[in-house]
Design a protein around this motif. Structure first.
Motif, PDB file in Angstrom:
ATOM      1  N   GLN A  68       3.415   0.401   3.354  1.00 14.80           N
ATOM      2  CA  GLN A  68       3.172  -0.744   4.237  1.00 14.80           C
ATOM      3  C   GLN A  68       2.644  -1.892   3.382  1.00 14.80           C
ATOM      4  O   GLN A  68       2.198  -1.671   2.256  1.00 14.80           O
ATOM      5  CB  GLN A  68       2.151  -0.364   5.314  1.00 14.80           C
ATOM      6  CG  GLN A  68       0.789  -0.002   4.738  1.00 14.80           C
ATOM      7  CD  GLN A  68      -0.252   0.322   5.796  1.00 14.80           C
ATOM      8  OE1 GLN A  68      -0.078  -0.025   6.947  1.00 14.80           O
ATOM      9  NE2 GLN A  68      -1.319   0.974   5.401  1.00 14.80           N
TER      10      GLN A  68
ATOM     11  N   ASP B 117       0.880  -1.158   0.000  1.00 16.78           N
ATOM     12  CA  ASP B 117       0.000   0.000   0.000  1.00 16.78           C
ATOM     13  C   ASP B 117       0.922   1.214   0.000  1.00 16.78           C
ATOM     14  O   ASP B 117       1.781   1.339   0.871  1.00 16.78           O
ATOM     15  CB  ASP B 117      -0.881  -0.024   1.251  1.00 16.78           C
ATOM     16  CG  ASP B 117      -1.521   1.319   1.506  1.00 16.78           C
ATOM     17  OD1 ASP B 117      -2.149   1.838   0.582  1.00 16.78           O
ATOM     18  OD2 ASP B 117      -1.371   1.844   2.632  1.00 16.78           O
TER      19      ASP B 117
ATOM     20  N   ALA C 164       1.256   5.405  -0.120  1.00 20.20           N
ATOM     21  CA  ALA C 164       0.548   6.667   0.060  1.00 20.20           C
ATOM     22  C   ALA C 164       1.555   7.727   0.480  1.00 20.20           C
ATOM     23  O   ALA C 164       2.721   7.427   0.713  1.00 20.20           O
ATOM     24  CB  ALA C 164      -0.541   6.517   1.113  1.00 20.20           C
ATOM     25  N   GLU C 165       1.077   8.946   0.573  1.00 22.52           N
ATOM     26  CA  GLU C 165       1.954   9.988   1.100  1.00 22.52           C
ATOM     27  C   GLU C 165       1.738  10.074   2.589  1.00 22.52           C
ATOM     28  O   GLU C 165       0.770   9.532   3.127  1.00 22.52           O
ATOM     29  CB  GLU C 165       1.621  11.335   0.444  1.00 22.52           C
ATOM     30  CG  GLU C 165       2.012  11.367  -1.011  1.00 22.52           C
ATOM     31  CD  GLU C 165       1.923  12.767  -1.606  1.00 22.52           C
ATOM     32  OE1 GLU C 165       2.287  13.743  -0.917  1.00 22.52           O
ATOM     33  OE2 GLU C 165       1.493  12.865  -2.764  1.00 22.52           O
ATOM     34  N   ASN C 166       2.619  10.762   3.291  1.00 17.27           N
ATOM     35  CA  ASN C 166       2.254  11.114   4.653  1.00 17.27           C
ATOM     36  C   ASN C 166       2.592  12.563   4.927  1.00 17.27           C
ATOM     37  O   ASN C 166       3.436  13.166   4.275  1.00 17.27           O
ATOM     38  CB  ASN C 166       2.812  10.155   5.690  1.00 17.27           C
ATOM     39  CG  ASN C 166       4.311  10.238   5.835  1.00 17.27           C
ATOM     40  OD1 ASN C 166       4.955  11.104   5.272  1.00 17.27           O
ATOM     41  ND2 ASN C 166       4.868   9.327   6.593  1.00 17.27           N
TER      42      ASN C 166
ATOM     43  N   ARG D 178      -0.924   8.446   6.965  1.00 22.32           N
ATOM     44  CA  ARG D 178      -1.179   7.933   5.618  1.00 22.32           C
ATOM     45  C   ARG D 178      -2.192   8.858   4.965  1.00 22.32           C
ATOM     46  O   ARG D 178      -3.336   8.936   5.393  1.00 22.32           O
ATOM     47  CB  ARG D 178      -1.746   6.519   5.706  1.00 22.32           C
ATOM     48  CG  ARG D 178      -2.162   5.941   4.354  1.00 22.32           C
ATOM     49  CD  ARG D 178      -2.675   4.517   4.510  1.00 22.32           C
ATOM     50  NE  ARG D 178      -3.038   3.954   3.224  1.00 22.32           N
ATOM     51  CZ  ARG D 178      -4.278   3.972   2.729  1.00 22.32           C
ATOM     52  NH1 ARG D 178      -5.267   4.498   3.430  1.00 22.32           N
ATOM     53  NH2 ARG D 178      -4.530   3.452   1.552  1.00 22.32           N
ATOM     54  N   SER D 179      -1.745   9.603   3.973  1.00 25.33           N
ATOM     55  CA  SER D 179      -2.659  10.528   3.320  1.00 25.33           C
ATOM     56  C   SER D 179      -2.684  10.235   1.829  1.00 25.33           C
ATOM     57  O   SER D 179      -1.835   9.522   1.306  1.00 25.33           O
ATOM     58  CB  SER D 179      -2.226  11.968   3.567  1.00 25.33           C
ATOM     59  OG  SER D 179      -1.145  12.295   2.730  1.00 25.33           O
TER      60      SER D 179
ATOM     61  N   TRP E 165      -1.317  13.448   9.080  1.00 18.85           N
ATOM     62  CA  TRP E 165      -1.762  12.093   8.737  1.00 18.85           C
ATOM     63  C   TRP E 165      -0.578  11.181   8.506  1.00 18.85           C
ATOM     64  O   TRP E 165       0.258  11.469   7.656  1.00 18.85           O
ATOM     65  CB  TRP E 165      -2.540  12.107   7.434  1.00 18.85           C
ATOM     66  CG  TRP E 165      -3.917  12.614   7.508  1.00 18.85           C
ATOM     67  CD1 TRP E 165      -4.948  12.086   8.214  1.00 18.85           C
ATOM     68  CD2 TRP E 165      -4.435  13.729   6.796  1.00 18.85           C
ATOM     69  NE1 TRP E 165      -6.071  12.797   7.994  1.00 18.85           N
ATOM     70  CE2 TRP E 165      -5.794  13.818   7.128  1.00 18.85           C
ATOM     71  CE3 TRP E 165      -3.888  14.640   5.916  1.00 18.85           C
ATOM     72  CZ2 TRP E 165      -6.623  14.788   6.608  1.00 18.85           C
ATOM     73  CZ3 TRP E 165      -4.706  15.610   5.405  1.00 18.85           C
ATOM     74  CH2 TRP E 165      -6.053  15.691   5.745  1.00 18.85           C
TER      75      TRP E 165
ATOM     76  N   ARG F 105      10.562   1.550   0.703  1.00 20.80           N
ATOM     77  CA  ARG F 105      10.164   2.733   1.463  1.00 20.80           C
ATOM     78  C   ARG F 105      11.245   3.806   1.358  1.00 20.80           C
ATOM     79  O   ARG F 105      10.955   4.986   1.099  1.00 20.80           O
ATOM     80  CB  ARG F 105       9.916   2.349   2.921  1.00 20.80           C
ATOM     81  CG  ARG F 105       9.320   3.482   3.744  1.00 20.80           C
ATOM     82  CD  ARG F 105       9.077   3.075   5.181  1.00 20.80           C
ATOM     83  NE  ARG F 105       8.043   2.056   5.290  1.00 20.80           N
ATOM     84  CZ  ARG F 105       8.218   0.867   5.849  1.00 20.80           C
ATOM     85  NH1 ARG F 105       9.391   0.531   6.343  1.00 20.80           N
ATOM     86  NH2 ARG F 105       7.217   0.016   5.912  1.00 20.80           N
TER      87      ARG F 105
ATOM     88  N   ALA G  70       4.461   6.956   2.629  1.00 17.62           N
ATOM     89  CA  ALA G  70       4.021   5.940   3.589  1.00 17.62           C
ATOM     90  C   ALA G  70       3.878   4.629   2.842  1.00 17.62           C
ATOM     91  O   ALA G  70       3.113   4.531   1.898  1.00 17.62           O
ATOM     92  CB  ALA G  70       2.696   6.341   4.224  1.00 17.62           C
TER      93      ALA G  70
ATOM     94  N   TYR H 171      -4.784   6.898  -4.008  1.00 14.71           N
ATOM     95  CA  TYR H 171      -3.882   6.014  -3.270  1.00 14.71           C
ATOM     96  C   TYR H 171      -3.219   5.139  -4.308  1.00 14.71           C
ATOM     97  O   TYR H 171      -3.608   5.157  -5.474  1.00 14.71           O
ATOM     98  CB  TYR H 171      -4.647   5.131  -2.278  1.00 14.71           C
ATOM     99  CG  TYR H 171      -5.118   5.850  -1.044  1.00 14.71           C
ATOM    100  CD1 TYR H 171      -4.201   6.288  -0.090  1.00 14.71           C
ATOM    101  CD2 TYR H 171      -6.464   6.076  -0.823  1.00 14.71           C
ATOM    102  CE1 TYR H 171      -4.628   6.951   1.054  1.00 14.71           C
ATOM    103  CE2 TYR H 171      -6.895   6.738   0.321  1.00 14.71           C
ATOM    104  CZ  TYR H 171      -5.972   7.175   1.245  1.00 14.71           C
ATOM    105  OH  TYR H 171      -6.383   7.827   2.368  1.00 14.71           O
TER     106      TYR H 171
ATOM    107  N   LEU I 194      -2.879  -2.739   5.456  1.00 15.18           N
ATOM    108  CA  LEU I 194      -3.921  -1.735   5.226  1.00 15.18           C
ATOM    109  C   LEU I 194      -5.300  -2.372   5.427  1.00 15.18           C
ATOM    110  O   LEU I 194      -6.207  -1.783   6.003  1.00 15.18           O
ATOM    111  CB  LEU I 194      -3.805  -1.195   3.790  1.00 15.18           C
ATOM    112  CG  LEU I 194      -4.991  -0.347   3.317  1.00 15.18           C
ATOM    113  CD1 LEU I 194      -4.981   0.998   4.031  1.00 15.18           C
ATOM    114  CD2 LEU I 194      -4.960  -0.153   1.819  1.00 15.18           C
TER     115      LEU I 194
END
Lengths: 112, 880
Positions: free
Chosen positions: B330, B133, B135-137, B143-144, B141, B304, B328, B289, B335
Motif C-alpha cells: 500500500q 509500505d 509487508a507480508e500478509n 499486514r504482517s 493479518w 503488488r 501486502a 517491515y 500506512l
C-alpha cells in the motif's frame, strides 16, 4: 415644459457628438446649439448634459480643454476625437435605419 | 477598454479636481444663461434666480455626472459607514452574530488545519507518492511482518521497485557513563535513508553493503538524541557508544526535520547486520517491515502483482514456512494516516455542520433585524432609494458582519490549533508526528478564504431574498404593526428546522462516539484491571545469556517484589495483556487433520503467579506451577477461545499440541483452560492463546504485573528501585498502571479524541439550535402582541395563548427532530468505522438525543409563551 417633446432616448449622445463635429464648444454652447438647430424644439436638460459629457469623456469620444471665451471667462471646450467621429457615424447609420424602419411601419399601406 | 479604465482611474484619483472643474463648468453655464436673460431685459437679480431654477439641482447633476464616470466607490463607502452605524446601534446583535461566526469559523479552520497536516501535506520525503509500505500478509493479518529471508528474496527478485528496504524495531540498553537505560532503536537496511531521500545533517548515511552480517557496528543518531544525549557536539562523528554491551561507532546524525512515523521514537538507527537470536535465520520468523520505491512509470498495482508473484514462488519453494504468506502493498502514506483518516473526516464533517449552523443562526438573526427594519426600509424607499441601492445596503451589512466574524474566526482558529495540538496525547503524537506542528499555512488560509466567501454570500443573500419579496407600500401602510410577516415566518421557521436537524445529527454523532468510547474502555478484558501496576524490563544479554541465569532473575524478581509492603502478588510475562495480538505461534493439534495451514495463536511465556495475579478465571484443569521448568515436560494453559476453536465439544485437558511438524521438542500438553484474557487491543478480537512457563526461555525482555492492595501508581517507584537493587543494569521502562495502559492505548486515544471533539461540537450545536428556536418564537410572539391582545380581549384564555405559541414551537421542533433522526442515521452509517459496540441506529442514543433536544426546545419556547400569556390586553391594544 409641457407640450415640448422629450428627446428620443439614446439620442442625446449622438446629438452632442454631431454638434461637436461642427465646432469645438463648451457645455452651454452645446445646449444652445442643439436648441437653435432644432428651432427651439429640442431642449437639452443640464441634468442630462453634464453626466452625458462625462460619459463621453470616459469613453474617449470627446476631449475637454480649458480655454478662455470671448467674454474672458474660463470654459471647458469639448472637441470630437477620431474615435468619437467613428462612434458618431455608427450611431447616425443606426439611427437612420431605425427612422426608416419606423417610417415604414407608420406609412399607410394605400399610399404604397 | 484599457484606455477607458485608465481614464476612469485617473478620475478616481483626481476626484477633487474633477469636482472643481465640473463646478466651474456649471457656474459658467449658469452665468451664460443669466447673461442671456439679462440681454432679454430681465432684471439681474431675477435673472440669477431664473438661471438657477432652470439649471436645476446642481448637486444632483454632479452626483449623476460622477456616477456616470466613477466606480461607485463612494456610495460603497457610504453604505459601509451606514452599516457600521447600524451595527453599533445594536451592539447585542452585532456581538452575538460576530461571536457565533467567529466560533464556527475558528473551529472549522482549526480542524481543517489538522486534516491538512494529516491528509494533504505530503510526507517529508523525496517524491513521497512513489513510496510504498511493503509487508507480508497471512490469513490472520492483512499486514504482517516480513521475514528477513523473504525480504532478501523479494528484494532480489522484484522488477518493479527501484529499491526495497527493510526496517524493524529494536531495544537496546544504553550505557552512558555509569547509567544504564533502555532506549528504543531501529534496525534498517543499507538503502533505507537514501530510499526516503533523507541525508544526514552530520556525517554520512549507510553505504551499500554495510548492513550485511559481520560488518562493523555503526550507528546513526536521531537529531533529538544527538542534542540531549550528546550535547549537540559536532565531533560525535567517529566516537563510539555502547548499546547492550556492544560498541557502535557513530557515523551520522539525522536532520531535525526527519521523522519516520512507524519507528518514530527510535533514538538510534543501526544497520540490519547479524541475523538476530536465531530468529532471522528462520524463514518463518517475521520481525521486519519494508518500504519500497516504485520504478518510474510503474503503478502500485503492478508492484503488488510482482511481489505477489514472488510470494507465490516462495510458497511453492518453502511450503512449511510460506504457506498462505502473500504480499501486502500500500502507499506509505496509507500506512501512516490510514487510521486517523475516518476520524479526521468525521471531525471535518462535524465542523462543517457546526459552521453551517452558525451561519444559519446569524442569517436568521439578520432576518429578524431586517424584519424589524421594515419601516426604515420603506421610508428610505419612499424617499427615492432604488431597490438595488437598498439591497446593496443590506449586502454591505452582511459582508461587514461576515468580515468581522471571519477575522475573529481566524484568530480563534490559530489559537485553537495551538491548543488542540498541545492537547493531543503524547502516544498519539508518536504515531502521527505531523499533528504536532499544525499551523496556519497556505492550504489552511485558502480554506479559510473559501468559507469566508461562503459565509459572506449566505449572509448577504438572506436579506436580499427578504427584501425582494417586500412591497414597500404595504410595509409603510402596515407601519411595522400587525401580524408577523408571512415571508419571514416561513423562511425563519425553515432555518430553525435546519438548525435543529443539524443539532440532532451532531448530538447523535457525539452520543454514538461517546458510547463507543465507553464500550471500548469497558470491554470485557477477562481480568481485574484495577490495582495492577505494570512495567517492562530489559536485561543485559551479556549477564543473562543462559536459561539458568534468566530463571534465577525471574525468581529473584518474584521474591523481592512480593516482599514489598502493599504487594499482593507478582507475575511475569513476555507481553502484557491489551497490547496486541502478536508474538504468535503456529500450532498443530496432535491427532487432527493438518494440511500445513498456519494456526495462529498468541503465545505468552508467563511465570506461575502471572495468571493468578491478573485474576484470570481458571475454567478447567490447573494453572502452571514452579515445577513447570526446563527440567519437566512442557505443559501449557490455553484460553477458552483456543479450546472452542480447536477442541469443539471436547475436553482439551491432556491433549497435546506441537509445531507444524509435531517435532518431539515442540510437543506440549494442555493442563488447564482459563476464561479469555484479552491480549490484543481493546477493539480487536480475542484470539486463541497459549500460556507456557517463562522458565523455559532465555528472553531478556519481559514485563511485570504487580497486584497491589493500595493505589498501583504509588507503588511503581518502589517497584523500580527494588528492581534496580537486584541489578542496577536492568533497563526499566513503561511504568504504568493497567488503567493508564488502557486509557493510553491507541484505540482509546483515538476514540476519546473523536468523542470529546464531536461532543464539543454537539454542545455548541445544541446551544445554537435552541437559541435559534428561541429567537424565532420570541420574535413571532413580539410581533403578535397586538393580535394576542385582541384575542384575549375577545375572551381567549391564557392557556389557549400558551398552547398557541407552544404548538408553533412544537411543530418546528418535531419537524427538525424527524429530519434530524433520519439524517443522523445516514451520517452514523457513514462513520460506522469509528463506532465500537454500537449500531448506527442505536435506539437509546437517538431517543436520548430527541428527548434532550425536545426538552431544550420546549424550555426555549416556554419563555416567549409565558410572555405571550402574560400580555395585558388593554396595554397591548393601547400600545403603538
Amino acid at each position: 415644459m409641457a407640450g415640448k417633446p422629450d428627446l428620443l432616448p439614446g439620442t442625446l449622445d449622438m446629438l452632442i457628438l454631431k454638434t461637436l463635429s461642427r465646432a469645438a464648444m463648451h457645455g452651454y454652447g452645446i445646449a444652445l446649439s442643439i436648441k437653435r438647430f432644432s428651432d427651439d424644439v429640442l431642449t437639452v436638460e443640464e441634468g442630462s448634459l453634464y453626466p452625458a459629457l462625462q460619459r463621453l469623456l470616459v469613453q474617449g469620444w470627446v476631449k475637454g480643454e480649458w480655454k478662455t471665451t470671448e467674454t474672458g471667462r474660463r470654459a471647458r471646450y469639448y472637441t470630437l476625437t477620431a474615435a468619437g467621429r467613428k462612434q458618431l457615424n455608427l450611431e447616425l447609420s443606426q439611427f437612420e435605419q431605425m427612422i426608416t424602419a419606423i417610417g415604414r411601419v407608420l406609412r399607410d399601406p394605400q399610399e404604397a | 477598454m484599457l484606455g477607458r479604465l485608465w481614464r476612469k482611474l485617473s478620475l478616481l484619483f483626481g476626484r477633487s479636481r474633477f469636482r472643481s472643474e465640473l463646478d466651474e463648468e456649471m457656474a459658467f453655464h449658469r452665468a451664460q444663461m443669466e447673461a442671456e436673460l439679462v440681454e432679454d431685459g430681465v432684471p439681474r437679480d431675477e435673472a440669477r434666480y431664473a438661471a438657477k431654477r432652470r439649471f436645476g439641482n446642481a448637486t444632483r447633476i454632479k452626483e449623476q455626472s460622477h456616477e456616470a464616470v466613477g466606480f461607485r466607490f463612494e456610495t460603497v463607502a457610504q453604505d459601509l459607514r451606514f452599516a457600521m452605524r447600524q451595527l453599533r446601534q445594536s451592539p447585542g446583535f452585532a456581538i452575538t452574530a460576530v461571536l457565533i461566526l467567529a466560533l464556527g469559523m475558528g473551529v472549522s479552520v482549526a480542524i481543517f488545519g489538522f486534516v491538512d497536516a494529516a491528509l494533504l501535506e505530503p510526507l517529508p520525503y523525496a517524491q513521497p507518492n512513489r513510496l510504498l509500505d511493503v509487508a507480508e500478509n497471512a490469513a490472520a493479518w492483512p499486514r504482517s511482518n516480513l521475514s528477513r529471508a523473504d525480504y532478501e528474496d523479494w528484494k532480489r527478485e522484484n522488477t518493479t521497485l527501484s529499491s526495497l528496504e527493510a526496517y524493524g524495531g529494536m531495544g537496546y540498553l544504553l550505557h552512558l557513563g555509569s547509567t544504564t537505560e533502555p532506549v528504543p532503536a531501529a534496525r534498517v537496511s543499507d538503502g533505507f535513508f537514501s530510499t526516503l531521500g533523507v541525508e544526514p545533517m552530520l556525517g554520512r548515511g549507510f553505504l551499500p553493503g554495510e548492513d550485511l552480517p559481520g560488518k562493523p557496528k555503526i550507528v546513526i543518531l536521531s537529531y533529538g538524541t544527538w542534542l540531549t544525549r550528546f550535547g549537540g557536539r559536532r565531533d560525535v562523528i567517529g566516537q563510539s557508544v555502547s548499546l547492550s554491551g556492544d560498541t557502535y561507532t557513530i557515523v551520522g546524525v539525522l536532520p531535525r526535520s526527519f521523522e519516520f512515523a512507524p519507528r518514530r521514537d527510535s533514538e538510534f538507527w543501526v544497520p540490519l547486520l547479524d541475523k538476530r537470536g536465531g530468529c532471522e535465520d528462520r524463514r518463518s520468523c517475521h520481525n521486519l517491515y519494508a518500504i519500497g520505491r516504485l520504478r518510474d512509470g510503474v503503478s502500485i498495482d503492478a508492484a503488488r502483482a510482482d511481489l505477489k508473484r514472488i510470494a507465490k514462488q516462495l510458497e511453492a519453494q518453502y511450503p512449511g514456512s510460506n504457506q498462505d504468506q502473500g504480499a501486502a502493498v500500500q502507499p506509505l502514506y496509507e500506512l501512516i494516516v490510514g487510521d486517523v483518516r475516518p476520524i479526521l473526516l468525521t471531525l471535518l464533517s462535524g465542523t462543517a455542520l457546526l459552521f453551517l449552523i452558525a451561519c444559519v443562526n446569524v442569517a436568521s438573526l439578520l432576518l429578524v433585524r431586517s424584519e424589524s427594519r421594515r419601516r426604515e426600509i420603506a421610508v428610505r424607499g419612499a424617499l427615492g432609494a432604488t431597490p438595488a441601492r437598498l439591497i446593496r445596503q443590506f449586502v454591505t451589512e452582511g459582508i461587514l458582519l461576515a468580515a468581522a466574524g471571519c477575522a475573529g474566526g481566524l484568530m480563534i482558529g490559530g489559537w485553537l490549533m495551538g491548543l488542540l495540538s498541545r492537547l493531543i496525547p503524547k502516544p498519539m503524537l508518536i504515531h502521527l508526528p505531523f499533528l504536532g506542528d499544525v499551523r496556519m499555512n497556505a492550504h489552511v488560509f485558502l480554506f479559510a478564504v473559501a468559507i469566508v466567501v461562503f459565509a459572506t454570500v449566505l449572509l448577504a443573500l438572506t436579506p436580499v431574498l427578504r427584501l425582494s419579496g417586500m412591497d414597500i407600500q404595504a410595509a409603510l401602510g402596515e407601519g411595522g404593526r400587525g401580524s408577523a410577516g408571512r415571508f419571514w415566518l416561513r423562511l425563519g421557521a425553515n432555518l430553525v428546522v435546519v438548525e435543529i436537524t443539524i443539532a440532532v445529527v451532531l448530538l447523535a454523532g457525539a452520543g454514538l462516539l461517546g458510547k463507543s468510547l465507553y464500550k471500548l474502555l469497558h470491554v470485557e478484558s477477562g481480568f481485574d484491571t484495577t490495582h495492577l501496576a505494570t512495567l517492562n524490563v530489559m536485561a543485559p544479554d551479556s549477564t543473562y545469556s543462559k536459561n539458568e541465569q534468566m530463571v534465577a532473575l525471574y525468581r529473584e524478581i518474584d521474591r523481592r517484589l512480593s516482599a514489598l509492603p502493599g504487594v499482593q502478588s507478582v507475575g511475569l510475562t513476555t507481553d502484557l495483556p491489551l497490547q496486541c495480538n502478536c508474538d504468535t505461534d503456529w500450532i498443530r493439534i496432535e491427532g487432527k487433520p493438518f494440511h500445513g495451514e498456519h494456526n495462529e495463536v498468541n503465545e505468552r511465556d508467563v511465570s506461575p503467579g502471572y495468571l493468578a495475579t491478573l485474576k484470570a478465571k481458571l475454567v478447567r484443569g490447573r494453572m502452571l506451577t514452579e515445577q513447570d521448568d526446563a527440567s519437566h515436560p512442557q505443559v501449557i494453559v490455553i484460553n477458552e477461545a483456543l479450546a472452542r476453536k480447536y477442541f469443539p465439544g471436547e475436553d482439551p485437558i491432556g491433549k497435546r499440541i506441537g509445531g507444524g511438524d509435531l517435532a518431539p521438542a515442540s510437543m506440549r500438553q494442555i493442563i488447564g483452560v482459563i476464561s479469555d484474557v484479552r491480549e490484543g487491543g481493546l477493539n480487536e478480537d480475542v484470539w486463541p492463546a497459549e500460556y507456557q512457563a517463562i522458565y523455559r526461555t532465555t528472553d531478556t525482555y519481559f514485563a511485570i504485573a504487580v497486584r497491589t492492595s493500595t493505589d498501583a501508581g504509588a507503588m511503581l517507584p518502589s517497584i523500580v528501585s527494588s528492581l534496580h537493587s537486584i541489578d542496577p543494569n536492568l533497563g526499566v521502562y513503561g511504568e504504568l498502571t493497567m488503567q493508564q495502559q488502557i486509557d493510553s492505548t491507541e484505540a482509546a486515544l483515538l476514540h476519546r479524541f473523536a468523542a470529546w471533539l464531536v461532543g464539543g461540537f454537539a454542545a455548541m450545536a445544541l446551544v445554537l439550535g435552541v437559541v435559534g428556536l428561541y429567537g424565532v418564537i420570541a420574535y413571532s410572539v413580539s410581533r403578535r402582541t397586538r393580535e394576542i391582545g385582541v384575542r384575549m380581549a375577545l375572551g381567549a384564555q391564557r392557556s389557549a395563548v400558551y398552547s398557541m405559541v407552544l404548538r408553533q414551537a412544537g411543530w418546528l421542533t418535531i419537524t427538525g427532530l424527524a429530519f434530524g433522526v433520519a439524517c443522523s442515521i445516514g451520517a452514523s452509517v457513514l462513520m460506522r468505522k469509528l463506532l465500537f459496540g454500537v449500531e448506527a441506529w442505536d435506539v437509546p442514543t437517538l431517543a436520548t438525543v430527541v428527548f434532550v433536544l425536545g426538552c431544550a426546545s420546549m424550555a426555549a419556547s416556554f419563555l416567549p409563551a409565558r410572555r405571550a400569556a402574560s400580555v395585558n390586553p388593554t396595554e397591548a391594544l393601547r400600545a403603538e
